[in-house]
Design a protein around this motif. Structure first.
Motif, mmCIF file in Angstrom:
data_model
loop_
_atom_site.group_PDB
_atom_site.id
_atom_site.type_symbol
_atom_site.label_atom_id
_atom_site.label_comp_id
_atom_site.label_asym_id
_atom_site.label_seq_id
_atom_site.Cartn_x
_atom_site.Cartn_y
_atom_site.Cartn_z
ATOM 1 N N LEU A 199 -9.184 -14.976 7.032
ATOM 2 C CA LEU A 199 -7.762 -14.677 6.869
ATOM 3 C C LEU A 199 -7.262 -13.881 8.068
ATOM 4 C CD1 LEU A 199 -7.734 -13.432 3.139
ATOM 5 C CD2 LEU A 199 -7.051 -15.704 3.965
ATOM 6 N N GLU A 200 -6.017 -14.138 8.412
ATOM 7 C CA GLU A 200 -5.315 -13.270 9.350
ATOM 8 C C GLU A 200 -4.196 -12.590 8.576
ATOM 9 O OE1 GLU A 200 -4.068 -15.321 12.841
ATOM 10 O OE2 GLU A 200 -6.113 -15.585 13.607
ATOM 11 N N VAL A 201 -4.189 -11.261 8.626
ATOM 12 C CA VAL A 201 -3.295 -10.475 7.778
ATOM 13 C C VAL A 201 -2.413 -9.599 8.656
ATOM 14 C CG1 VAL A 201 -3.182 -8.710 5.965
ATOM 15 C CG2 VAL A 201 -4.981 -10.464 5.898
ATOM 16 N N ARG A 202 -1.104 -9.614 8.365
ATOM 17 C CA ARG A 202 -0.154 -8.756 9.054
ATOM 18 C C ARG A 202 -0.072 -7.429 8.300
ATOM 19 N NH1 ARG A 202 1.478 -9.628 13.965
ATOM 20 N NH2 ARG A 202 2.121 -11.783 13.429
ATOM 21 N N VAL A 203 -0.348 -6.341 8.987
ATOM 22 C CA VAL A 203 -0.361 -5.019 8.354
ATOM 23 C C VAL A 203 1.054 -4.604 7.986
ATOM 24 C CG1 VAL A 203 -0.934 -2.573 8.671
ATOM 25 C CG2 VAL A 203 -2.431 -4.350 9.626
ATOM 26 N N ILE A 204 1.232 -4.170 6.734
ATOM 27 C CA ILE A 204 2.558 -3.722 6.292
ATOM 28 C C ILE A 204 2.576 -2.236 5.924
ATOM 29 C CG2 ILE A 204 3.251 -6.014 5.490
ATOM 30 C CD1 ILE A 204 2.639 -5.117 2.640
ATOM 31 N N LYS A 205 1.386 -1.594 5.892
ATOM 32 C CA LYS A 205 1.328 -0.161 5.584
ATOM 33 C C LYS A 205 0.254 0.500 6.415
ATOM 34 C CE LYS A 205 2.867 -0.447 0.731
ATOM 35 N NZ LYS A 205 2.474 -0.203 -0.680
ATOM 36 N N ARG A 206 0.519 1.728 6.847
ATOM 37 C CA ARG A 206 -0.495 2.514 7.532
ATOM 38 C C ARG A 206 -1.626 2.855 6.559
ATOM 39 N NH1 ARG A 206 0.963 5.343 12.140
ATOM 40 N NH2 ARG A 206 -1.265 5.823 12.150
ATOM 41 N N ALA A 207 -2.778 3.279 7.104
ATOM 42 C CA ALA A 207 -3.952 3.557 6.281
ATOM 43 C C ALA A 207 -3.673 4.611 5.211
ATOM 44 C CB ALA A 207 -5.113 3.999 7.164
ATOM 45 N N GLN A 208 -2.885 5.617 5.564
ATOM 46 C CA GLN A 208 -2.618 6.695 4.615
ATOM 47 C C GLN A 208 -1.604 6.313 3.549
ATOM 48 O OE1 GLN A 208 -2.055 6.741 7.861
ATOM 49 N NE2 GLN A 208 -0.124 7.757 8.411
ATOM 50 N N ASP A 209 -0.967 5.154 3.694
ATOM 51 C CA ASP A 209 0.066 4.736 2.742
ATOM 52 C C ASP A 209 -0.359 3.553 1.874
ATOM 53 O OD1 ASP A 209 1.841 6.655 3.810
ATOM 54 O OD2 ASP A 209 2.427 5.270 5.415
ATOM 55 N N THR A 210 -1.598 3.100 2.005
ATOM 56 C CA THR A 210 -2.029 1.930 1.248
ATOM 57 C C THR A 210 -2.128 2.248 -0.244
ATOM 58 O OG1 THR A 210 -4.368 2.457 1.491
ATOM 59 C CG2 THR A 210 -3.364 1.093 3.215
ATOM 60 N N THR A 211 -2.186 1.199 -1.038
ATOM 61 C CA THR A 211 -2.332 1.368 -2.483
ATOM 62 C C THR A 211 -3.606 2.124 -2.813
ATOM 63 O OG1 THR A 211 -1.153 -0.713 -2.844
ATOM 64 C CG2 THR A 211 -2.467 0.134 -4.679
ATOM 65 N N LEU A 212 -4.693 1.804 -2.100
ATOM 66 C CA LEU A 212 -5.963 2.496 -2.326
ATOM 67 C C LEU A 212 -5.837 3.973 -2.007
ATOM 68 C CD1 LEU A 212 -8.984 2.404 -2.987
ATOM 69 C CD2 LEU A 212 -9.412 1.837 -0.585
ATOM 70 N N ALA A 213 -5.170 4.302 -0.900
ATOM 71 C CA ALA A 213 -4.994 5.707 -0.527
ATOM 72 C C ALA A 213 -4.194 6.455 -1.584
ATOM 73 C CB ALA A 213 -4.299 5.806 0.828
ATOM 74 N N LYS A 214 -3.199 5.779 -2.154
ATOM 75 C CA LYS A 214 -2.393 6.422 -3.202
ATOM 76 C C LYS A 214 -3.224 6.652 -4.458
ATOM 77 C CE LYS A 214 2.105 4.725 -1.601
ATOM 78 N NZ LYS A 214 3.265 3.865 -1.907
ATOM 79 N N ILE A 215 -4.115 5.695 -4.782
ATOM 80 C CA ILE A 215 -4.994 5.872 -5.942
ATOM 81 C C ILE A 215 -5.897 7.079 -5.731
ATOM 82 C CG2 ILE A 215 -6.910 4.857 -7.235
ATOM 83 C CD1 ILE A 215 -5.638 2.135 -6.811
ATOM 84 N N VAL A 216 -6.489 7.188 -4.534
ATOM 85 C CA VAL A 216 -7.352 8.326 -4.222
ATOM 86 C C VAL A 216 -6.583 9.631 -4.362
ATOM 87 C CG1 VAL A 216 -8.683 9.466 -2.409
ATOM 88 C CG2 VAL A 216 -8.874 6.996 -2.728
ATOM 89 N N GLN A 217 -5.350 9.650 -3.856
ATOM 90 C CA GLN A 217 -4.522 10.851 -3.938
ATOM 91 C C GLN A 217 -4.223 11.214 -5.390
ATOM 92 O OE1 GLN A 217 -0.764 10.489 -1.940
ATOM 93 N NE2 GLN A 217 -0.063 12.526 -2.540
ATOM 94 N N MET A 218 -3.924 10.213 -6.214
ATOM 95 C CA MET A 218 -3.626 10.474 -7.621
ATOM 96 C C MET A 218 -4.848 11.012 -8.360
ATOM 97 S SD MET A 218 -1.302 7.124 -8.496
ATOM 98 C CE MET A 218 -1.186 7.498 -10.242
ATOM 99 N N VAL A 219 -6.034 10.494 -8.039
ATOM 100 C CA VAL A 219 -7.252 10.984 -8.685
ATOM 101 C C VAL A 219 -7.521 12.428 -8.284
ATOM 102 C CG1 VAL A 219 -9.745 10.680 -8.857
ATOM 103 C CG2 VAL A 219 -8.265 8.686 -8.904
#
Length: 287
Positions: A182-202
């Protein structure tokens, strides 16, 4: 040592042997509570740590070492369960952070030629084009611009079956690419990804406390003062009215032991751990 003390009493060992074992149980079960209780006492406040230690000493003073040892055991058990729950949360944070790859393959055009470069995910910018080979983890939230594959998104959304992804579909950082490139166009910085938000919420959830636990902590000082005052009154008033001191003191120490809130302290962490375990058995994962 608590168990050994009961065994010593059951097999007819000398009473002092059982008392010595219970005293060791006091030491290991009440050391941290005594330290916290003294710290609160120095600030002219009382908490359940002080109350538990006072109750244990009171039980020992009337010859019931085993009662005080049981109280301190239950109290330290509640504390241990609370720390166990916190450690589980820390482990879940580490597991979440490990989901995200540390590097990504960026595709750039240099002098009209396609170039690939491996960069840290923190250096990815919105609009970068990244290459995700078969079997690799996706490094950033983005949108597929080329290729088709099945993507395992269980770590993010809980769906156990891989989802087919094609041009125009969105993908999450930390999810696992399947058989296609796959070639993927980045739409969010590393600190703003869904995973990063989950980590922050935990992490935020770890520092927060349940409404029940907050109520207990607010209530505990008033409760501790009330028990201490009632205990002192049970010693002083009957003695002034002519009752012999040993009887008044025994009754007051009995109240102090009975009023010790070990069950209240252990209730919240035990309930939370039971709920998590029961959910896991039912196929529900709490993050």
């Amino acid at each position: 040592f608590l168990a050994l003390g009961f065994v010593a009493g059951a097999v007819g060992a000398p009473p002092m042997a059982a008392v010595a074992l219970f005293a060791l149980s006091y030491l290991f079960g009440g050391l941290f509570a005594a330290r916290k209780g003294m710290q609160s006492l120095l600030t002219l406040s009382l908490d359940v740590d002080f109350l538990m230690v006072a109750a244990a000493i009171g039980a020992a003073s009337i010859g019931h070492w085993e009662e005080g040892a049981i109280l301190l055991f239950l109290f330290s058990l509640g504390t241990a369960l609370e720390h166990y729950a916190l450690d589980r949360t820390r482990n879940s944070i580490r597991a979440l952070m490990d989901l995200s790859p540390r590097q990504a393959t960026v595709v750039r055009s240099v002098e009209g030629m396609r170039r690939e470069a491996v960069v840290p995910v923190e250096d990815l910018l919105v609009g970068d084009l990244i290459l995700v080979r078969p079997g690799e983890k996706i490094a950033a939230d983005g949108q597929i611009v080329s290729g088709q594959s099945d993507v395992d998104q269980a770590a993010i959304i809980g769906e156990s079956i891989p989802v087919d992804k094609a041009v125009g579909d969105g993908v999450f950082a930390g999810t696992l690419n399947g058989a296609g490139a796959l070639e993927v166009r980045v739409i969010k910085r590393a600190q703003d990804t869904t995973l990063a938000k989950i980590v922050q919420m935990v992490e935020e959830a770890r520092s927060e406390k349940s409404p029940t636990q907050r109520f207990i902590e607010t209530f505990e000082e008033r409760y501790a003062w009330g028990v201490v005052i009632a205990t002192l009154l049970l010693i002083i008033v009957p003695t002034l009215l002519g009752e012999d001191f040993p009887t008044s003191f025994y009754r007051a120490m009995t109240l102090l032991v009975v009023a010790s809130p070990c069950a209240l302290v252990i209730s919240t962490p035990a309930s939370v751990l039971s709920a998590i375990a029961n959910g896991a058995r039912s196929g529900i994962l709490f993050k």
